[in-house]
Design an enzyme around this catalytic site. Sequence first.
Site, PDB file in Angstrom:
ATOM      1  N   TYR A   1      24.429 -28.524  -8.909  1.00  0.00           N
ATOM      2  CA  TYR A   1      22.920 -28.565  -8.642  1.00  0.00           C
ATOM      3  C   TYR A   1      22.868 -27.530  -9.811  1.00  0.00           C
ATOM      4  CZ  TYR A   1      23.140 -24.517  -5.861  1.00  0.00           C
ATOM      5  OH  TYR A   1      23.020 -23.305  -5.531  1.00  0.00           O
TER       6      TYR A   1
ATOM      7  N   CYS B   1      23.684 -20.894   4.879  1.00  0.00           N
ATOM      8  CA  CYS B   1      25.100 -21.017   4.441  1.00  0.00           C
ATOM      9  C   CYS B   1      25.450 -20.304   3.569  1.00  0.00           C
ATOM     10  CB  CYS B   1      24.682 -22.795   2.681  1.00  0.00           C
ATOM     11  SG  CYS B   1      26.100 -23.088   1.848  1.00  0.00           S
TER      12      CYS B   1
ATOM     13  N   CYS C   1      25.449 -28.129   5.847  1.00  0.00           N
ATOM     14  CA  CYS C   1      24.217 -28.479   5.137  1.00  0.00           C
ATOM     15  C   CYS C   1      23.814 -29.489   3.912  1.00  0.00           C
ATOM     16  CB  CYS C   1      24.796 -26.841   4.077  1.00  0.00           C
ATOM     17  SG  CYS C   1      26.357 -26.639   3.043  1.00  0.00           S
TER      18      CYS C   1
ATOM     19  N   ASP D   1      36.727 -21.532  -5.990  1.00  0.00           N
ATOM     20  CA  ASP D   1      35.783 -22.619  -4.942  1.00  0.00           C
ATOM     21  C   ASP D   1      36.337 -23.373  -3.525  1.00  0.00           C
ATOM     22  OD1 ASP D   1      33.629 -24.821  -5.144  1.00  0.00           O
ATOM     23  OD2 ASP D   1      35.227 -25.950  -4.361  1.00  0.00           O
TER      24      ASP D   1
ATOM     25  N   HIS E   1      19.838 -20.518  -0.894  1.00  0.00           N
ATOM     26  CA  HIS E   1      19.895 -20.545  -3.208  1.00  0.00           C
ATOM     27  C   HIS E   1      19.075 -20.269  -3.994  1.00  0.00           C
ATOM     28  CE1 HIS E   1      21.552 -24.746  -0.599  1.00  0.00           C
ATOM     29  NE2 HIS E   1      22.397 -24.695  -1.924  1.00  0.00           N
TER      30      HIS E   1
ATOM     31  N   ARG F   1      24.262 -24.666 -11.361  1.00  0.00           N
ATOM     32  CA  ARG F   1      26.237 -24.683 -10.510  1.00  0.00           C
ATOM     33  C   ARG F   1      27.077 -25.828 -10.431  1.00  0.00           C
ATOM     34  NH1 ARG F   1      26.659 -19.122  -8.676  1.00  0.00           N
ATOM     35  NH2 ARG F   1      25.156 -18.743  -8.790  1.00  0.00           N
ATOM     36  N   TYR F   2      28.412 -25.548 -11.175  1.00  0.00           N
ATOM     37  CA  TYR F   2      29.422 -26.758 -11.284  1.00  0.00           C
ATOM     38  C   TYR F   2      30.102 -26.084 -10.341  1.00  0.00           C
ATOM     39  CZ  TYR F   2      26.380 -26.593 -15.748  1.00  0.00           C
ATOM     40  OH  TYR F   2      25.085 -26.804 -16.900  1.00  0.00           O
TER      41      TYR F   2
END
Length: 765
Positions: A525, A737, A657, A502, A705, A528-529
């Site tokens: 979201y 992004c 973003c 990450d 996304h 996604r963690y």
Amino acid sequence: MVESSVLGFPRIGAFRELKKNTEAYWAGKIGADQLLAVGKEIREKNWKLQKEAGVDIIPSNDFSFYDQVLDLSVLFNVIPERYTKFDLPQLDVLFAMGRGLQRKATETTKAVDVTALEMVKWFDSNYHYVRPTFSHSTQFKLNGQKPVDEYLEAKALGIETRPVLVGPVSYLYLGKPDKDSLDLKPISLLEKILPVYTEILKKLAEAGAKEVQIDEPTLVLDLPEEVQAAFKTAYETLAKAEGLPKLILTTYFGDVRPNLSAIKGLPVAGFHFDFVRCPEQLDDAIALVSDKQTLSVGVVDGRNIWKNDYAQSIEFVKKAIEKLGADKVVVSTSSSLLHTPVDLENEKKLDAEIKNWFSFATQKLAEVVTIAKAVSGEDVSAALEANAAAIKSRKESDLTNDEAVKARMAKIDKSLSTRKSPFPERLAKQKAKYNLPLFPTTTIGSFPQTKDIRINRNKFVKGEITAEQYEQFINSEIEKVVRFQEEVGLDVLVHGEPERNDMVQYFGEQLKGYAFTTNGWVQSYGSRYVRPPIIVGDVSRPKAMSVKESVYAQSLTKKPMKGMLTGPVTCLRWSFPRNDVSQKVQALQLSLALRDEVNDLEAAGVTVIQVDEPAIREGLPLRAGQERSDYLEWAAESFRVATSGVRDDTQIHSHFCYSDLDPNHIKALDADVVSIEFSKKDDPKYIQEFANYPNHIGLGLFDIHSPRIPSKEEFVARIGEIMKVYPADKFWVNPDCGLKTRGWEETRASLTNMVEAAKVFREKY
Ligand SMILES: Nc1nc2c(c(=O)[nH]1)N[C@@H](CNc1ccc(C(=O)N[C@@H](CCC(=O)N[C@@H](CCC(=O)N[C@@H](CCC(=O)O)C(=O)O)C(=O)O)C(=O)O)cc1)CN2
Ligand SMILES: [Zn+2]
């Protein structure tokens, strides 16, 4: 007896059961039945956990398969027409709104091609909600009755719960008009939406719910007058309806005081305030509450992982009890616990001393219960003593103080936060050096984080492959990404970030002053963690963190390679920060560590360097005022401290973003090139605002996304639209992004179309 309450519990499962099953469902590997069953199991576990911990007021309808605001949009039929024309089952409509859907026709189903709704930051957190999107044709009506079903589900387990709903004013105000209705003000829909609120509340009451937690977090924002006025209309209307449950008007994440007049005297049964964020509002909150109303006192932090200081909280709650009486006060979490990891007990690798300073969602249940008992006069002395010892251990620990860092901090001055020359001079040198075409194309940094990459990293972490093997694997991934970009014809390349779990955790793991978890997942979201690393002490950089990979990537190509770092504010915001030192100090410590990294990259020949600050808007204090102007100052200063040690011809990029940005705030960073998420921004006024941004800019051209692939024509149309107001010689072509959540197939197709579209404009200008 003072009651304890929880405003919401994490819904991801202790071991990410929700993510794994949701993604399996999307991949067609399991059916809807199985996914629904997993949701049910998680809810049952959560309710039982809270019941067993002794929590008096337990939430329901805090569960969601994607996002609680999106759930409400589906419940109220705030579903733009483009999602309803494919005859999808409701669960798939919900997911299509959340993440878009593109699929070919089969014998039994229609072809589907629809983009996702916009996703934006939930206040100042790293959670994102799906923005309600209204049009003139929106027809409010109830689609199902999720809150009632979940209330009854708990009841069947013998657990009485308090359903949670986002309230009407916040729901509308957090939304936006759809592209076809740009003149529509969502708040003007209040009278139309109240009947569906009434209807669902009535159904809850009929099912047996005595009380409902109605969240109005927008009360911590600066609100236009018509929105302030809407509270009175909304809650007086609801109070007039017969047979509704009691409402607890719930606020969190900040200071409600400037909006008190909007809620004073409202016919609700009680109020909740976040006293972790704003303890100063206690007197006003007490004064607000009438003798028929209750005050829920949020003293257990829903946004951070530090153990509660019992002595302090007990003293605080007692002040409320003294004025209001024990039967009028409830001890609560400050906000939903959604923003904290599920259970500290699942951390097996944390240093015991440090672990004893933390409290995750499960531990916080015991905290609200213990504080409620303590203020009710029950004997909890053993818990209080253990707590006091933990608080003391942290205060006195050597792990938190680093004299060398403090000495360096004391020397920060203007010279450390100013580039050598102003932008126009730098630009001339950079143009000469890189000789890029008009409409230069680039990406934001990450390429698909494939299963293969994750499995290899997992093997390395577990010691199943050696460091050399892992490095070789990463190098081969970097090479693949470089060759791919050359093939597609991108101009400024990236190494693809395959080595990073990450963008924040990866750096946290290499910095001194940090602790990290192995299972401390928090929903960011949808599916996604993140595992936010924890800042426990003064931060510094023991050695280079990203140079090896970037140098290797640059060695593979003649095209410029962007070094890729995460900026100080984003590192701070996406970590769990210290609560014993200011955010400014933590950001500046991070900026010194990053400055060394930026300078090392330059020295190693990587001279285009992107320092991402996607969280810079999220960190903005929610209200205008001194705190906000201070923030803007130190946030920009930290970025400049990190990036201004370089030569004029080294090109500094940054990226943002998930937010509505103010170009003036970005200007203060003085980056040479910025890329910002833009594909969901339909308002021409917003495009116009960015046209005046002085340095170079890439307005994101597609939503990353969604697996959906935009065609070349779509890109051409979008760039064409932007070019109507935008100077061509400042414009970069890039996605919204990073591409880490995408698959390779979509990535190849989308980027190919994007580069082809750039070529069209190169010929035109
Ligand atoms: N911190 C943060 N906040 C952010 C962003 C971000 O990138 N980072 N982006 C914005 C949007 N938010 C996002 C948040 C998360 C992810 C994301 O991709 N998360 C990944 C997890 C990333 C991670 O930590 N991965 C680890 C662990 C992966 C994993 O699950 N491994 C398996 C083993 C391998 C396997 O079998 O798959 C396991 O541990 O069980 C790694 O790669 O090493 C996910 O949920 O899937 C993307 C965007 C805003 N906020
Ligand atoms: Zn981004």
